[in-house]
Design a protein around this motif. Structure first.
Motif, PDB file in Angstrom:
ATOM      1  N   ILE A  30       0.863  -1.177   0.000  1.00 34.57           N
ATOM      2  CA  ILE A  30       0.000   0.000   0.000  1.00 34.57           C
ATOM      3  C   ILE A  30       0.897   1.223   0.000  1.00 34.57           C
ATOM      4  CG2 ILE A  30      -1.932   1.175   1.115  1.00 34.57           C
ATOM      5  CD1 ILE A  30      -2.530  -1.409   2.631  1.00 34.57           C
ATOM      6  N   THR A  31       0.524   2.228  -0.775  1.00 32.10           N
ATOM      7  CA  THR A  31       1.353   3.422  -0.867  1.00 32.10           C
ATOM      8  C   THR A  31       0.565   4.667  -0.469  1.00 32.10           C
ATOM      9  OG1 THR A  31       0.821   3.988  -3.165  1.00 32.10           O
ATOM     10  CG2 THR A  31       2.591   2.381  -2.814  1.00 32.10           C
ATOM     11  N   CYS A  32       1.314   5.696  -0.097  1.00 30.99           N
ATOM     12  CA  CYS A  32       0.718   7.015   0.126  1.00 30.99           C
ATOM     13  C   CYS A  32       1.795   8.059  -0.121  1.00 30.99           C
ATOM     14  CB  CYS A  32       0.138   7.159   1.532  1.00 30.99           C
ATOM     15  SG  CYS A  32       1.345   7.203   2.871  1.00 30.99           S
ATOM     16  N   ASP A  33       1.369   9.272  -0.334  1.00 35.44           N
ATOM     17  CA  ASP A  33       2.318  10.373  -0.476  1.00 35.44           C
ATOM     18  C   ASP A  33       2.938  10.698   0.879  1.00 35.44           C
ATOM     19  OD1 ASP A  33       1.409  10.494  -3.097  1.00 35.44           O
ATOM     20  OD2 ASP A  33       1.366  12.676  -3.115  1.00 35.44           O
ATOM     21  N   LEU A  34       4.175  11.159   0.867  1.00 32.94           N
ATOM     22  CA  LEU A  34       4.851  11.562   2.091  1.00 32.94           C
ATOM     23  C   LEU A  34       4.063  12.660   2.812  1.00 32.94           C
ATOM     24  CD1 LEU A  34       7.376  11.290   3.886  1.00 32.94           C
ATOM     25  CD2 LEU A  34       8.454  13.052   2.469  1.00 32.94           C
ATOM     26  N   ASP A  35       3.375  13.516   2.034  1.00 29.46           N
ATOM     27  CA  ASP A  35       2.618  14.607   2.661  1.00 29.46           C
ATOM     28  C   ASP A  35       1.206  14.176   3.071  1.00 29.46           C
ATOM     29  OD1 ASP A  35       1.358  14.520   0.215  1.00 29.46           O
ATOM     30  OD2 ASP A  35       1.725  16.606  -0.312  1.00 29.46           O
ATOM     31  N   ASN A  36       1.003  12.867   3.235  1.00 33.16           N
ATOM     32  CA  ASN A  36      -0.265  12.344   3.727  1.00 33.16           C
ATOM     33  C   ASN A  36      -0.004  11.480   4.966  1.00 33.16           C
ATOM     34  OD1 ASN A  36      -2.818  11.316   4.140  1.00 33.16           O
ATOM     35  ND2 ASN A  36      -3.060  10.502   2.081  1.00 33.16           N
ATOM     36  N   PRO A  37       0.423  12.117   6.059  1.00 38.06           N
ATOM     37  CA  PRO A  37       0.768  11.334   7.254  1.00 38.06           C
ATOM     38  C   PRO A  37      -0.428  10.606   7.862  1.00 38.06           C
ATOM     39  CG  PRO A  37       0.787  13.679   7.763  1.00 38.06           C
ATOM     40  CD  PRO A  37       0.632  13.555   6.264  1.00 38.06           C
ATOM     41  N   ALA A  38      -1.642  11.089   7.640  1.00 38.48           N
ATOM     42  CA  ALA A  38      -2.820  10.397   8.184  1.00 38.48           C
ATOM     43  C   ALA A  38      -2.937   9.003   7.571  1.00 38.48           C
ATOM     44  CB  ALA A  38      -4.081  11.215   7.920  1.00 38.48           C
ATOM     45  N   SER A  39      -2.718   8.888   6.268  1.00 40.90           N
ATOM     46  CA  SER A  39      -2.787   7.584   5.611  1.00 40.90           C
ATOM     47  C   SER A  39      -1.670   6.668   6.115  1.00 40.90           C
ATOM     48  CB  SER A  39      -2.703   7.753   4.094  1.00 40.90           C
ATOM     49  OG  SER A  39      -2.940   6.522   3.453  1.00 40.90           O
ATOM     50  N   ALA A  40      -0.486   7.217   6.298  1.00 43.40           N
ATOM     51  CA  ALA A  40       0.626   6.417   6.821  1.00 43.40           C
ATOM     52  C   ALA A  40       0.291   5.898   8.223  1.00 43.40           C
ATOM     53  CB  ALA A  40       1.904   7.242   6.840  1.00 43.40           C
ATOM     54  N   ARG A  41      -0.326   6.724   9.066  1.00 38.72           N
ATOM     55  CA  ARG A  41      -0.711   6.283  10.409  1.00 38.72           C
ATOM     56  C   ARG A  41      -1.736   5.146  10.342  1.00 38.72           C
ATOM     57  NH1 ARG A  41      -0.561  11.772  11.444  1.00 38.72           N
ATOM     58  NH2 ARG A  41      -2.823  11.963  11.249  1.00 38.72           N
ATOM     59  N   VAL A  42      -2.668   5.233   9.407  1.00 37.67           N
ATOM     60  CA  VAL A  42      -3.668   4.171   9.238  1.00 37.67           C
ATOM     61  C   VAL A  42      -2.966   2.850   8.922  1.00 37.67           C
ATOM     62  CG1 VAL A  42      -5.489   3.349   7.671  1.00 37.67           C
ATOM     63  CG2 VAL A  42      -5.606   5.663   8.624  1.00 37.67           C
ATOM     64  N   MET A  43      -1.982   2.890   8.042  1.00 35.74           N
ATOM     65  CA  MET A  43      -1.268   1.663   7.687  1.00 35.74           C
ATOM     66  C   MET A  43      -0.492   1.106   8.872  1.00 35.74           C
ATOM     67  SD  MET A  43      -0.006   2.336   3.812  1.00 35.74           S
ATOM     68  CE  MET A  43      -0.227   4.089   3.520  1.00 35.74           C
ATOM     69  N   VAL A  44       0.208   1.981   9.606  1.00 37.22           N
ATOM     70  CA  VAL A  44       0.992   1.540  10.762  1.00 37.22           C
ATOM     71  C   VAL A  44       0.071   0.943  11.837  1.00 37.22           C
ATOM     72  CG1 VAL A  44       2.457   2.350  12.659  1.00 37.22           C
ATOM     73  CG2 VAL A  44       2.924   3.079  10.308  1.00 37.22           C
ATOM     74  N   THR A  50       6.879  12.370  -3.454  1.00 33.72           N
ATOM     75  CA  THR A  50       7.583  11.361  -2.689  1.00 33.72           C
ATOM     76  C   THR A  50       6.563  10.348  -2.205  1.00 33.72           C
ATOM     77  OG1 THR A  50       9.240  12.969  -1.991  1.00 33.72           O
ATOM     78  CG2 THR A  50       9.101  10.924  -0.726  1.00 33.72           C
ATOM     79  N   ILE A  51       6.737   9.108  -2.634  1.00 35.99           N
ATOM     80  CA  ILE A  51       5.799   8.034  -2.349  1.00 35.99           C
ATOM     81  C   ILE A  51       6.375   7.128  -1.264  1.00 35.99           C
ATOM     82  CG2 ILE A  51       4.543   6.069  -3.333  1.00 35.99           C
ATOM     83  CD1 ILE A  51       3.765   8.877  -4.457  1.00 35.99           C
ATOM     84  N   CYS A  52       5.582   6.875  -0.235  1.00 30.99           N
ATOM     85  CA  CYS A  52       5.948   5.943   0.826  1.00 30.99           C
ATOM     86  C   CYS A  52       5.297   4.600   0.511  1.00 30.99           C
ATOM     87  CB  CYS A  52       5.433   6.440   2.174  1.00 30.99           C
ATOM     88  SG  CYS A  52       6.057   8.054   2.641  1.00 30.99           S
ATOM     89  N   ARG A  53       6.101   3.536   0.531  1.00 28.26           N
ATOM     90  CA  ARG A  53       5.579   2.196   0.234  1.00 28.26           C
ATOM     91  C   ARG A  53       5.599   1.367   1.519  1.00 28.26           C
ATOM     92  NH1 ARG A  53       7.347  -0.981  -4.157  1.00 28.26           N
ATOM     93  NH2 ARG A  53       9.217  -1.292  -2.949  1.00 28.26           N
ATOM     94  N   PHE A  54       4.429   0.803   1.856  1.00 25.79           N
ATOM     95  CA  PHE A  54       4.269   0.006   3.066  1.00 25.79           C
ATOM     96  C   PHE A  54       3.905  -1.425   2.719  1.00 25.79           C
ATOM     97  CE2 PHE A  54       3.686   4.250   4.624  1.00 25.79           C
ATOM     98  CZ  PHE A  54       4.086   4.238   5.939  1.00 25.79           C
ATOM     99  N   GLU A  55       4.401  -2.329   3.541  1.00 24.29           N
ATOM    100  CA  GLU A  55       3.994  -3.729   3.473  1.00 24.29           C
ATOM    101  C   GLU A  55       3.083  -3.958   4.683  1.00 24.29           C
ATOM    102  OE1 GLU A  55       6.723  -7.224   2.435  1.00 24.29           O
ATOM    103  OE2 GLU A  55       6.635  -7.251   4.631  1.00 24.29           O
ATOM    104  N   VAL A  56       1.877  -4.482   4.434  1.00 25.66           N
ATOM    105  CA  VAL A  56       0.892  -4.645   5.495  1.00 25.66           C
ATOM    106  C   VAL A  56       0.385  -6.092   5.465  1.00 25.66           C
ATOM    107  CG1 VAL A  56      -1.193  -3.737   6.551  1.00 25.66           C
ATOM    108  CG2 VAL A  56       0.213  -2.238   5.135  1.00 25.66           C
ATOM    109  N   PRO A  57       0.483  -6.813   6.582  1.00 28.35           N
ATOM    110  CA  PRO A  57      -0.011  -8.202   6.601  1.00 28.35           C
ATOM    111  C   PRO A  57      -1.531  -8.216   6.466  1.00 28.35           C
ATOM    112  CG  PRO A  57       0.637  -7.514   8.806  1.00 28.35           C
ATOM    113  CD  PRO A  57       1.032  -6.409   7.876  1.00 28.35           C
ATOM    114  N   THR A  58      -2.037  -9.216   5.759  1.00 32.02           N
ATOM    115  CA  THR A  58      -3.487  -9.340   5.584  1.00 32.02           C
ATOM    116  C   THR A  58      -4.049 -10.547   6.338  1.00 32.02           C
ATOM    117  OG1 THR A  58      -3.352 -10.682   3.586  1.00 32.02           O
ATOM    118  CG2 THR A  58      -3.345  -8.289   3.295  1.00 32.02           C
ATOM    119  N   CYS A  59      -3.296 -11.627   6.392  1.00 29.65           N
ATOM    120  CA  CYS A  59      -3.794 -12.880   6.978  1.00 29.65           C
ATOM    121  C   CYS A  59      -3.178 -13.065   8.360  1.00 29.65           C
ATOM    122  CB  CYS A  59      -3.456 -14.062   6.076  1.00 29.65           C
ATOM    123  SG  CYS A  59      -4.150 -13.922   4.406  1.00 29.65           S
ATOM    124  N   ARG A  60      -3.835 -12.531   9.326  1.00 30.52           N
ATOM    125  CA  ARG A  60      -3.330 -12.648  10.710  1.00 30.52           C
ATOM    126  C   ARG A  60      -4.019 -13.814  11.383  1.00 30.52           C
ATOM    127  NH1 ARG A  60      -2.992  -6.385  12.532  1.00 30.52           N
ATOM    128  NH2 ARG A  60      -2.540  -5.594  10.465  1.00 30.52           N
TER     129      ARG A  60
END
Length: 184
Positions: free
Chosen positions: A139-153, A173-183
């Protein structure tokens, strides 16, 4: 407000019963000049209201996709008949989506920002992605979208990297996150 205890809050497939609330949200995005809104133009309602649900179904089946697009499933987060937000799960990635876009995109209507809906919506979308065999999700978000980054974290996301990309003629500037789906 504890969103987990709200019984009417759920993901649904887009449906005409939510259309008026969705249209209100489209107006909210337009009025807020929300930079990343990917909803329909509320001023063109008559042009898209009769075809949008078939387009969602076709997209899920990979029918009539534009060049570079992949099959995807769209969900709406609703509370009763009230549209809250849209989530989209791309079934696979292209090299472009690996750089910007990823497996999951999500947005919450402006009147519901900063209330926890995004975190819940992503949690529900991650479960759906697991069911589609996607694990982990990119999942990606722009660096200037910290709210989306917080949602992923908050949903277990881990920052992979940031990349400077030219998107629609604009350096971002694009931030790329790895997020587990199958917990477990």
């Amino acid at each position: 407000m504890n969103l987990d205890t709200m019984p009417g809050l759920r993901l649904v497939r887009p449906s005409p019963q939510y259309l008026l609330s969705y249209l209100e949200a489209c107006r909210e995005f337009k009025d807020a000049r929300a930079q990343y809104a990917s909803l329909h133009d509320p001023d063109a309602f008559e042009r898209w209201k009769d075809t949008m649900f078939q387009e969602f179904a076709d997209s899920e089946q990979g029918i009539g996709l534009k060049e570079g697009y992949v099959p995807s499933t769209t969900f709406w987060l609703v509370d009763g008949l009230d549209y809250i937000g849209t989530g989209n799960i791309r079934h696979r990635l292209t090299s472009t989506l690996e750089e910007f876009g990823g497996h999951i995109g999500y947005l919450i209507r402006p009147s519901r920002w900063n209330l926890g809906y995004g975190t819940l919506q992503l949690r529900l979308l991650l479960r759906e992605a697991c069911g589609l065999g996607i694990d982990p999700a990119l999942i990606t978000c722009d660096l200037d979208n910290p709210a989306s980054a917080r949602v992923m974290v908050k949903n277990g996301g881990r920052l992979i990297d940031t990349r400077l990309r030219l998107i629609d003629g604009v350096q971002r500037t694009i931030c790329r996150f790895e997020v587990p789906t199958c917990r477990g």
